[in-house]
Scaffold this active site. Structure first.
Site, PDB file in Angstrom:
ATOM      1  N   SER A   1      35.911   5.771  -6.265  1.00 17.06           N
ATOM      2  CA  SER A   1      35.216   6.215  -7.097  1.00 17.06           C
ATOM      3  C   SER A   1      33.647   5.037  -7.100  1.00 17.06           C
ATOM      4  CB  SER A   1      36.623   5.017  -8.417  1.00 17.06           C
ATOM      5  OG  SER A   1      36.526   3.822  -8.487  1.00 17.06           O
TER       6      SER A   1
ATOM      7  N   LYS B   1      30.522   7.834 -12.187  1.00 16.02           N
ATOM      8  CA  LYS B   1      29.716   8.110 -13.078  1.00 16.02           C
ATOM      9  C   LYS B   1      28.698   9.023 -13.836  1.00 16.02           C
ATOM     10  CE  LYS B   1      32.043   5.198 -15.398  1.00 16.02           C
ATOM     11  NZ  LYS B   1      33.253   5.646 -17.412  1.00 16.02           N
TER      12      LYS B   1
END
Length: 504
Positions: free
Chosen positions: A306, A51
């Site tokens: 992720s 992110k």
């Protein structure tokens, strides 16, 4: 549209904040699956997720006036940490609105990076509404967690790295986790523009599959209910910008269960010694499901680790469910005669298989009900064991895929309640915060007797509750209305076979 997105990806400014993460072979997983499995290690970013890429890239596009006023976002955690770190690096004030159910580790990390945390509501949508209100009131610049072309471009740099890092056999498929779709849209756009022969497979948690729902409906839809086990991808509606890209670039959407995700967390740990969050392992879970279905061998498959922002106490639950998700444990209810020697005969049928748990309580003089977990190597072995027990005249109920059995019955020891009348069995998810139980009891208002209650905490943003409640038939309409007012996800389990065997 793809060309425009790819240009943005090529010009994205991410590397003053993010690092180029390695694309690592998963040796154990590759041998097991007869394919070359590669893991893109986005869990190695400074904020332990991808992110940071999108947040920093978006920040670089703001005007000096916008930066001076400060930024704000709504996030369940990973975008919050990314924006807080990006703001810290650029010396900008950041306000982060997070649901009250956000894991503590994510809240602490945001504060450690200088972000001002505002905790509001139980869901992302509630946090988003409050963030939008503060944006207007205080003149802040809102940074969307996924639905923004600059965010999408920043996340798309993951695909740019993969294609230039990989030098071996051609990549056959890339598996990408999906929440709101920022990572998937950026990666899919880049991959399909440069190497359209590579399959792009989107992977969602089955309880927050907003992209699969959009494909089915042919348009963006909002899910009525979102499961938050994989909180990093718990989004009710795919983004507007991301949908425009994904509907043209994704070859298939695969949904995975919480048990399959838990098994994938273990797979990644075995190969990397890194512990991912549930959302971070979703890509690997989807890859395994796809390969098993298609029978692929000798292929080169890329997965994304992720994120690794998970509470330590959640690992208890992940470890418990990983064996079931990998089809390494059978959970069975077995009926044996209540007489000397019956246990011995039962164990002889189990053979040399490891017994993972064994629960028994005397009920009557005729039969004994046993709840047993047995280590197995495959679904085929589970079916063989069930058949062997039935051949020996031991009735068997296979509970391996029964949520009530896995979350509650295996932790309960008790007997039948013969004098209970009008009892209904319900499964709930309570938000993990002070006052949740009190709200439940106040909503019911003392109108109905609670005859059974089991609470199970597993380190997530919600607790699992099983409750027996005495409700006369003529009051069911009013009772269900009260449950709807409560606002907690619930399921009527009164027809679940475990209820009749162990609880009624």
């Amino acid at each position: 549209m793809l060309e425009q997105t790819v240009k943005k990806i090529l010009n994205a400014k991410v590397y003053d904040a993010a690092i180029e993460t390695p694309l690592e072979p998963a040796a154990f997983l590759s041998r097991r699956m007869n394919n070359q499995i590669l893991i893109k290690r986005e869990d190695l970013q400074s904020v332990f997720s991808f992110k940071l890429r999108g947040a920093y890239n978006k920040m670089t596009t703001l005007t000096p006036e916008q930066l001076a006023n400060g930024v704000i976002c709504a996030s369940a955690g990973n975008h919050a940490q990314g924006l807080a770190e990006a703001a810290r690096l650029m010396n900008v004030k950041a306000t982060i609105v997070m649901p009250k159910t956000t894991p503590d580790i994510k809240v602490a990390n945001v504060r450690a990076r200088g972000g001002k945390v505002v905790l509001v509501g139980d869901s992302f949508d509630e946090a988003l509404a409050h963030a939008k209100k503060l944006e207007t009131e205080k003149g802040l610049t809102f940074i969307h967690p996924f639905d923004d072309p600059d965010i999408i471009a920043g996340q798309g740099t993951v695909a740019r790295e993969i294609l230039h890092q990989h030098t071996g056999a051609p990549i056959d498929a890339v598996f990408i986790p999906v929440g709101g779709g920022g990572l998937a849209a950026g990666m899919a756009a880049y991959i399909k523009y440069l190497q359209p022969q590579i399959k792009v497979i989107a992977v969602e948690f089955e309880e927050s599959a907003c992209l699969a729902a959009a494909f089915k409906a042919g348009k963006r839809v909002t899910l009525d209910q979102v499961g938050i086990f994989a909180d990093g991808i718990a989004v009710a509606q795919i983004g507007q910008h991301t949908w425009k890209i994904l509907r043209e670039t994704v070859d298939e959407v695969i949904t995975v269960t919480s048990d399959e995700i838990c098994a994938a967390v273990k797979d990644i740990f075995d190969d990397t010694r890194s512990i991912t969050e549930p959302a971070g392992a979703t890509s690997v879970a989807g890859m395994k499901k796809f390969v098993a279905r298609e029978g692929w061998e000798g292929k080169t498959l890329v997965t994304i680790s992720s994120g690794a922002n998970t509470n330590f106490d959640r690992l208890r639950y992940v470890a418990e469910r990983a064996e079931v998700g990998e089809h390494r444990e059978a959970i069975l209810s077995v009926t044996i005669p209540e007489r000397p020697g019956a246990f011995k005969q039962f164990i002889s049928i189990i053979g040399k298989r490891a017994v993972t748990e064994f629960n028994y309580r005397y009920a009557d003089d005729a039969e004994a009900k046993i709840f047993v977990g047995v280590r197995i190597s495959s679904n085929e072995e589970r079916q063989e064991l069930v058949q062997a027990l039935r051949n020996a005249d031991h009735p068997v109920l296979d509970l391996t895929d029964n949520e009530v059995a896995k979350s509650h019955i295996r932790h309960m020891v008790g007997g039948h309640a013969p004098n209970i009348q009008n009892e209904r069995l319900y499964r709930f998810e309570f938000p993990e915060r002070p006052g949740a139980l009190g709200k439940f009891l106040n909503t019911l208002g003392g109108n109905w007797n609670i005859s059974l209650f089991h609470y199970r905490n597993h380190g997530a943003a919600y607790g699992r509750v099983l409750a027996g409640i005495q409700v006369p038939g003529k009051e069911m309409k009013d009772f269900r209305a009260k449950l709807d007012d409560l606002g907690y996800p619930y399921w009527d389990e009164s027809d679940n076979p475990v209820y009749g065997v162990f609880l009624s």
